[in-house]
Design an enzyme around this catalytic site. Sequence first.
Site, mmCIF file in Angstrom:
data_model
loop_
_atom_site.group_PDB
_atom_site.id
_atom_site.type_symbol
_atom_site.label_atom_id
_atom_site.label_comp_id
_atom_site.label_asym_id
_atom_site.label_seq_id
_atom_site.Cartn_x
_atom_site.Cartn_y
_atom_site.Cartn_z
ATOM 1 N N THR A 1 0.814 -1.218 0.000
ATOM 2 C CA THR A 1 0.000 0.000 0.000
ATOM 3 C C THR A 1 0.846 1.266 0.000
ATOM 4 O O THR A 1 0.386 2.312 -0.455
ATOM 5 C CB THR A 1 -0.978 0.012 1.182
ATOM 6 O OG1 THR A 1 -0.256 0.093 2.422
ATOM 7 C CG2 THR A 1 -1.839 -1.243 1.183
ATOM 8 N N LEU B 1 -3.262 4.871 -0.519
ATOM 9 C CA LEU B 1 -4.637 4.382 -0.378
ATOM 10 C C LEU B 1 -4.563 2.911 0.016
ATOM 11 O O LEU B 1 -4.538 2.021 -0.830
ATOM 12 C CB LEU B 1 -5.412 4.574 -1.685
ATOM 13 C CG LEU B 1 -5.859 5.992 -2.007
ATOM 14 C CD1 LEU B 1 -6.672 6.022 -3.297
ATOM 15 C CD2 LEU B 1 -6.690 6.590 -0.868
ATOM 16 N N HIS B 2 -4.515 2.675 1.313
ATOM 17 C CA HIS B 2 -4.289 1.318 1.816
ATOM 18 C C HIS B 2 -5.439 0.361 1.480
ATOM 19 O O HIS B 2 -5.267 -0.640 0.784
ATOM 20 C CB HIS B 2 -4.111 1.354 3.338
ATOM 21 C CG HIS B 2 -3.041 2.256 3.830
ATOM 22 N ND1 HIS B 2 -1.703 1.947 3.747
ATOM 23 C CD2 HIS B 2 -3.107 3.478 4.440
ATOM 24 C CE1 HIS B 2 -0.983 2.924 4.281
ATOM 25 N NE2 HIS B 2 -1.820 3.865 4.710
ATOM 26 N N ASP B 3 -6.614 0.673 2.012
ATOM 27 C CA ASP B 3 -7.706 -0.301 2.003
ATOM 28 C C ASP B 3 -8.272 -0.625 0.624
ATOM 29 O O ASP B 3 -8.692 -1.769 0.394
ATOM 30 C CB ASP B 3 -8.823 0.175 2.936
ATOM 31 C CG ASP B 3 -8.363 0.219 4.380
ATOM 32 O OD1 ASP B 3 -7.501 -0.596 4.757
ATOM 33 O OD2 ASP B 3 -8.863 1.076 5.140
#
Length: 312
Positions: free
Chosen positions: A194, A240-242
């Site tokens: 990420t 933008l991890h998720d």
Amino acid sequence: MAQKIIIDTDPGQDDAVAILLALASPELQVLGITAVAGNVPLDLTQVNARKIIELAGRPDIPVFAGCDRPLSRDLVTAEHVHGKTGLDGIALPDPTVPLQDMHAVDFIIQTLRKEPSGSITLVPIGPLTNIAEAFRRAPDIIGRVQQIVLMGGAYFEVGNITPAAEFNIYVDPEAAAEVFDAGVPLVVLPLDVTHSALTSREWVDGMAALPGRCGPAVAGWTDFFERFDKEKYGSLGAPLHDPCTIAWLLRPDLFKGRHINVQIETEGRYTTGMTVADWWRVTDREPNALFLRQVNRDGLFDLLAERIARLP
């Protein structure tokens, strides 16, 4: 047929983008959204989840409130990243869609028992408390889960809440340890992936220019939490991890990783919450996770732009 998923979440601006991506993708059928305490307390995460589905024009998606604290620890939150509400950056109206009466853990158990075995993917993008609690209460459902695709952990990128631990795992390491040991097929999107999924000014401006509500909302959220990551990492954008979890379900070809063994440290003096990833396979522990390390950044953001443009 669309892949049936349950999104377990603690929104969070990047959680919100992940939910929007899922709702914009006909390949996925979101059966429900289960809220957990994490980025902010549960009374805010469940409200935020309902705000997001209304923003997307999907009030038909049920939202359930789950565990309000980790299995055995005090709750750690991240308002310093996500703001007081967890969704700072754009003002959204209070949701009109009701919160479901059923507890999120009961919904997970009921759904896994009702749907055909092996047909449900769990997508946890916050602490793993709800998932671990469901497995504790109903061990019979463990073998019915198709896979768990989660955002959490780090190895080469080390930690973002402590020197050794990533936030989602650190908040409830005991829950994470139980989930990683449960025997369910795991796909792990760690910081190693990420932190390569960085926004750009051009992409954010493109979101802001989209017609409708969702693109400008994404731009507003991104502008808010970018300030923290830019200062912390010295980067030009924010990770933008998720959304990487949903992107993997849609386009696994964008990612590269290895099947390895991953253990969760729960007792370390300095390393509690660490994901101990046997990347070089130096132990004889059996692989229990597809641990991803690389992402095609441009492909990911093209996918996000194309799908979010479909929303109202």
